[in-house]
Design a protein around this motif. Sequence first.
Motif, short mmCIF file in Angstrom:
data_model
loop_
_atom_site.label_atom_id
_atom_site.label_comp_id
_atom_site.label_asym_id
_atom_site.label_seq_id
_atom_site.Cartn_x
_atom_site.Cartn_y
_atom_site.Cartn_z
N THR A 188 58.28 33.07 27.95
CA THR A 188 57.69 33.81 26.84
C THR A 188 57.11 35.12 27.38
O THR A 188 56.24 35.10 28.25
CB THR A 188 56.58 33.01 26.15
N VAL A 189 57.62 36.22 26.88
CA VAL A 189 57.06 37.53 27.22
C VAL A 189 56.08 37.89 26.11
O VAL A 189 56.46 38.09 24.96
CB VAL A 189 58.16 38.61 27.36
N LYS A 190 54.81 37.93 26.47
CA LYS A 190 53.75 38.09 25.48
C LYS A 190 53.65 39.52 24.95
O LYS A 190 53.98 40.47 25.65
CB LYS A 190 52.40 37.71 26.09
N LYS A 191 53.21 39.62 23.70
CA LYS A 191 52.88 40.94 23.17
C LYS A 191 51.61 41.41 23.87
O LYS A 191 50.67 40.63 24.05
CB LYS A 191 52.67 40.88 21.66
N PRO A 192 51.56 42.67 24.25
CA PRO A 192 50.39 43.14 25.01
C PRO A 192 49.18 43.38 24.13
O PRO A 192 49.29 43.52 22.91
CB PRO A 192 50.89 44.46 25.60
N THR A 193 48.03 43.43 24.76
CA THR A 193 46.83 43.90 24.07
C THR A 193 46.76 45.41 24.30
O THR A 193 46.97 45.89 25.41
CB THR A 193 45.56 43.23 24.62
N VAL A 194 46.49 46.14 23.24
CA VAL A 194 46.50 47.61 23.29
C VAL A 194 45.20 48.13 22.69
O VAL A 194 44.77 47.67 21.63
CB VAL A 194 47.71 48.20 22.52
N SER A 195 44.57 49.07 23.36
CA SER A 195 43.37 49.71 22.81
C SER A 195 43.47 51.21 23.01
O SER A 195 44.04 51.69 23.99
CB SER A 195 42.10 49.17 23.48
N LEU A 196 42.90 51.96 22.05
CA LEU A 196 42.95 53.42 22.06
C LEU A 196 41.53 53.95 22.25
O LEU A 196 40.57 53.39 21.72
CB LEU A 196 43.54 53.92 20.75
N SER A 197 41.39 55.04 23.00
CA SER A 197 40.06 55.57 23.33
C SER A 197 39.28 56.04 22.11
O SER A 197 38.05 55.99 22.10
CB SER A 197 40.19 56.71 24.34
N LYS A 198 39.97 56.50 21.06
CA LYS A 198 39.30 56.97 19.85
C LYS A 198 40.03 56.46 18.60
O LYS A 198 41.26 56.41 18.61
CB LYS A 198 39.24 58.50 19.81
N ARG A 199 39.26 56.14 17.58
CA ARG A 199 39.85 55.74 16.30
C ARG A 199 39.90 56.91 15.32
O ARG A 199 40.66 56.90 14.38
CB ARG A 199 39.05 54.58 15.70
N VAL A 253 53.04 50.28 22.11
CA VAL A 253 53.42 49.67 23.38
C VAL A 253 54.07 48.32 23.07
O VAL A 253 53.41 47.42 22.55
CB VAL A 253 52.21 49.47 24.31
N ASP A 254 55.36 48.21 23.37
CA ASP A 254 56.09 46.94 23.16
C ASP A 254 55.89 46.39 21.75
O ASP A 254 55.66 45.19 21.56
CB ASP A 254 55.67 45.89 24.19
N GLY A 255 55.94 47.28 20.77
CA GLY A 255 55.85 46.84 19.38
C GLY A 255 54.44 46.70 18.84
O GLY A 255 54.25 46.45 17.65
N VAL A 256 53.43 46.85 19.68
CA VAL A 256 52.03 46.78 19.24
C VAL A 256 51.49 48.20 19.11
O VAL A 256 51.58 48.99 20.06
CB VAL A 256 51.18 45.97 20.23
N SER A 257 50.95 48.53 17.93
CA SER A 257 50.51 49.90 17.66
C SER A 257 49.01 50.00 17.37
O SER A 257 48.41 49.09 16.82
CB SER A 257 51.28 50.47 16.46
#
Length: 340
Positions: A188-199, A253-257
């Motif tokens: 299983t290749v997991k979906k990554p956790t993604v965070s952005l510096s500003k909203r 990133v890998d489908g996570v936005s």
Amino acid sequence: MSEVTSVKKKVLRTAFAVCCMISVLFLSISQSMTAYAASGLEAVVLNFYSKTVKIGDECYLLALTTNGKKPSFSSSDSKIASVNTYGKITAKKAGTVKITAKIKNGEASCTVTVQKTKIQLSAKEISLENGQSARLKVNSSTGHPVTFKTSKKSIAEVDENGVITAKKPGTATITATVDKISASCRVTVKKPTVSLSKRSVSLYRNRKVRLTVKSTSNSAPKWKSNKKSVATIEQNGVVTAVKNGSAVITVTVDGVSKSCEVTVKKPVVKFAESEIIMARGETRKVNVTVSSGNKPVFSSSNTSIASVDEQGNISANDAGKAYIYAKEDGVKSRMQVIVK
């Protein structure tokens, strides 16, 4: 008596005992052969009548005949185990066969059981982030070479050494095969956790700001602006304000936005004076402030009376009234000029 001498004596006694056993065995076989020969019958005596082997094993079936002639060998199923003219048995796949040594008026058979290869994997399930690798180890009962295969190369690849590399989120099955026997591991290749510096971010035209992204994936982030006329984005995360309005910058990133709302603010353009009086032929520098810090674009409503250059220098040309405009990012302000 030394320890070395004692060991030598034990070895000699063991060797003597083995020789005696072999002698008795061959004497028994010889007597049987003699008895058969005396009775006018023909017979075949084998060195073993049943044997269990692994796939790929080789062994020899030895046969003594009463007529002294070389027997012919055959297998009941050569796909399981074959035998050549010299009695060499080769195990090929799991199952049971009879190997027969035959002469004209006599024969003898041996039952050969080829064991099914047993495979043990180091893991039945593996979870990875995209870009990560893990090695799948294989132990088999025969120790023969292993071949690896993946069900989805786009999700997880595997090399000849069992090293799995995650390519994108999803699931794939890695199959290890030894002697045509297979075992599988689910990857299983997991979906990554993604965070952005500003909203959200607010800035004036021509200003830049850099957004940074953190992700558990090794994949490069992909950036996009939904309104390039308002704000553009480079692939290094640098946002450039183009004109006032709002735009959404999205990183994937890998489908996570994740998204950041960019507001390009309207500037405040303000003249120091609302009206000035000039004499014909006079030149004066206009005094205007722009909250964005950008240079405004100047224009005149009537250049025959008062004109203005790019630097904001007003020239009084003839008697009359005119308006001098300062414009920045769609916002315009004016000042009246009276020429006497």
